[in-house]
Design a protein around this motif. Structure first.
Motif, mmCIF file in Angstrom:
data_model
loop_
_atom_site.group_PDB
_atom_site.id
_atom_site.type_symbol
_atom_site.label_atom_id
_atom_site.label_comp_id
_atom_site.label_asym_id
_atom_site.label_seq_id
_atom_site.Cartn_x
_atom_site.Cartn_y
_atom_site.Cartn_z
ATOM 1 N N ALA A 134 6.188 -1.305 5.741
ATOM 2 C CA ALA A 134 5.977 -2.742 5.861
ATOM 3 C C ALA A 134 4.669 -3.171 5.212
ATOM 4 N N ALA A 135 3.677 -2.269 5.214
ATOM 5 C CA ALA A 135 2.366 -2.609 4.673
ATOM 6 C C ALA A 135 2.294 -2.479 3.160
ATOM 7 N N THR A 136 3.130 -1.633 2.587
ATOM 8 C CA THR A 136 3.091 -1.407 1.147
ATOM 9 C C THR A 136 4.481 -1.083 0.622
ATOM 10 N N PRO A 137 4.912 -1.724 -0.452
ATOM 11 C CA PRO A 137 6.236 -1.438 -1.025
ATOM 12 C C PRO A 137 6.389 0.015 -1.458
ATOM 13 N N ALA A 138 5.271 0.673 -1.811
ATOM 14 C CA ALA A 138 5.351 2.080 -2.209
ATOM 15 C C ALA A 138 5.675 2.979 -1.030
ATOM 16 N N GLY A 139 5.450 2.489 0.186
ATOM 17 C CA GLY A 139 5.760 3.263 1.374
ATOM 18 C C GLY A 139 4.806 4.416 1.629
ATOM 19 N N LYS A 140 3.637 4.372 1.014
ATOM 20 C CA LYS A 140 2.661 5.448 1.177
ATOM 21 C C LYS A 140 1.272 4.852 1.333
ATOM 22 N N VAL A 141 0.396 5.611 1.968
ATOM 23 C CA VAL A 141 -1.013 5.249 2.045
ATOM 24 C C VAL A 141 -1.788 6.191 1.121
ATOM 25 N N PRO A 142 -2.955 5.743 0.639
ATOM 26 C CA PRO A 142 -3.683 4.528 0.970
ATOM 27 C C PRO A 142 -3.265 3.338 0.102
ATOM 28 N N VAL A 143 -3.665 2.165 0.580
ATOM 29 C CA VAL A 143 -3.530 0.921 -0.174
ATOM 30 C C VAL A 143 -4.820 0.138 0.019
ATOM 31 N N LEU A 144 -5.368 -0.366 -1.075
ATOM 32 C CA LEU A 144 -6.542 -1.232 -1.006
ATOM 33 C C LEU A 144 -6.088 -2.666 -1.217
ATOM 34 N N VAL A 145 -6.452 -3.527 -0.275
ATOM 35 C CA VAL A 145 -6.118 -4.949 -0.377
ATOM 36 C C VAL A 145 -7.414 -5.707 -0.647
ATOM 37 N N ASP A 146 -7.447 -6.392 -1.783
ATOM 38 C CA ASP A 146 -8.620 -7.172 -2.177
ATOM 39 C C ASP A 146 -8.152 -8.590 -2.485
ATOM 40 N N GLY A 147 -8.245 -9.454 -1.491
ATOM 41 C CA GLY A 147 -7.712 -10.803 -1.651
ATOM 42 C C GLY A 147 -6.200 -10.756 -1.769
ATOM 43 N N ASP A 148 -5.678 -11.308 -2.862
ATOM 44 C CA ASP A 148 -4.233 -11.302 -3.090
ATOM 45 C C ASP A 148 -3.760 -10.053 -3.813
ATOM 46 N N LEU A 149 -4.687 -9.184 -4.156
ATOM 47 C CA LEU A 149 -4.350 -7.989 -4.933
ATOM 48 C C LEU A 149 -4.195 -6.777 -4.027
ATOM 49 N N ALA A 150 -3.121 -6.026 -4.219
ATOM 50 C CA ALA A 150 -2.937 -4.741 -3.547
ATOM 51 C C ALA A 150 -2.937 -3.640 -4.599
ATOM 52 N N VAL A 151 -3.760 -2.629 -4.384
ATOM 53 C CA VAL A 151 -3.843 -1.495 -5.299
ATOM 54 C C VAL A 151 -3.448 -0.251 -4.522
ATOM 55 N N TRP A 152 -2.472 0.498 -5.008
ATOM 56 C CA TRP A 152 -2.035 1.710 -4.330
ATOM 57 C C TRP A 152 -2.274 2.917 -5.233
ATOM 58 N N GLU A 153 -2.136 4.093 -4.673
ATOM 59 C CA GLU A 153 -2.443 5.381 -5.299
ATOM 60 C C GLU A 153 -3.958 5.594 -5.333
ATOM 61 N N SER A 154 -4.385 6.731 -4.805
ATOM 62 C CA SER A 154 -5.811 7.014 -4.626
ATOM 63 C C SER A 154 -6.615 6.883 -5.911
ATOM 64 N N LEU A 155 -6.127 7.488 -6.986
ATOM 65 C CA LEU A 155 -6.890 7.468 -8.226
ATOM 66 C C LEU A 155 -6.957 6.066 -8.813
ATOM 67 N N ALA A 156 -5.874 5.304 -8.701
ATOM 68 C CA ALA A 156 -5.895 3.921 -9.174
ATOM 69 C C ALA A 156 -6.894 3.096 -8.369
#
Length: 212
Positions: A46-68
């Motif tokens: 529910a928190a991320t379409p990728a279905g995995k953690v971590p996810v960084l949320v910065d305002g309206d932007l969501a960034v997933w995958e640790s290295l990204a």
């Protein structure tokens, strides 16, 4: 900013951006979603379409995958030094970080991160031994070139990527290499490391799947 993570006891991928942000003093809100269900936790999906953690949320932007996430943070906060200043050193650091991200499959599979595990040797495959030898080579070369205490002198993204490996090499007694001992001591002396490890040991959740 908000960083959505999994269990601190087990989640090596969550540990990577978390320790980078803590060490570099980047303010963030933490949201921990434990994967304490047999098939994971639906709250993660529910928190991320990728279905995995971590996810960084910065305002309206969501960034997933640790290295990204780490690369985004380096661009978002260039002043904190998440990448080496020298272009050649930066390229080598990125190469090592990407090798960690995409490689060392045997080590990942057989020796998952576990902040609550006592040091205890296990029988490992030739693949794990090859992975460990490569890590010893990488760390030794980087520390010799930089002088330490971290791989490129100051703590950077590549150290965040290798942070869970420090735990793996210790708890499974996989290396007696001098560079591993020196680098591991520097990493474990970080207040951020102590904070994460203590929280991981205190968690009540026990799961079969140790790597996430």
């Amino acid at each position: 900013m908000k960083l959505i993570i999994g269990n601190k006891k087990y989640s090596s991928w969550s540990f990577r951006p978390w320790i980078a942000m803590r060490v570099k003093g980047i303010a963030f809100e933490e949201e921990l979603i434990p994967f304490d269900f047999a098939a994971g936790n639906p709250a993660i999906r529910a928190a991320t379409p990728a279905g995995k953690v971590p996810v960084l949320v910065d305002g309206d932007l969501a960034v997933w995958e640790s290295l990204a996430i780490l690369e985004y943070l380096a661009e978002r906060f260039p002043e904190v030094g998440l990448l080496p200043e020298d272009i050649a050193a930066r390229a080598r650091a990125r190469s090592m970080a990407h090798e960690m991200h995409g490689g060392f499959g045997a080590l990942r599979s057989e020796c998952p991160m576990n902040m609550a595990r006592e040091v205890r040797p296990i029988a490992v495959s030739d693949g794990v031994r090859r992975d460990v030898a490569r890590i010893e080579q990488l760390w030794s070369e980087a520390l010799s070139a930089s002088g330490g205490p971290f791989l490129f002198g100051e703590f950077s993204n590549v150290d965040a990527m290798f942070a869970p490996v420090v735990n793996r090499l210790e708890i499974y007694a996989l290396s007696t290499h001098e560079a591993v001992a020196r680098y591991s001591a520097a990493m474990k002396a970080l207040p951020a490391w102590a904070e994460w490890a203590a929280a991981g040991r205190a968690e009540p959740w026990i799961v079969e799947q140790d790597e996430a």
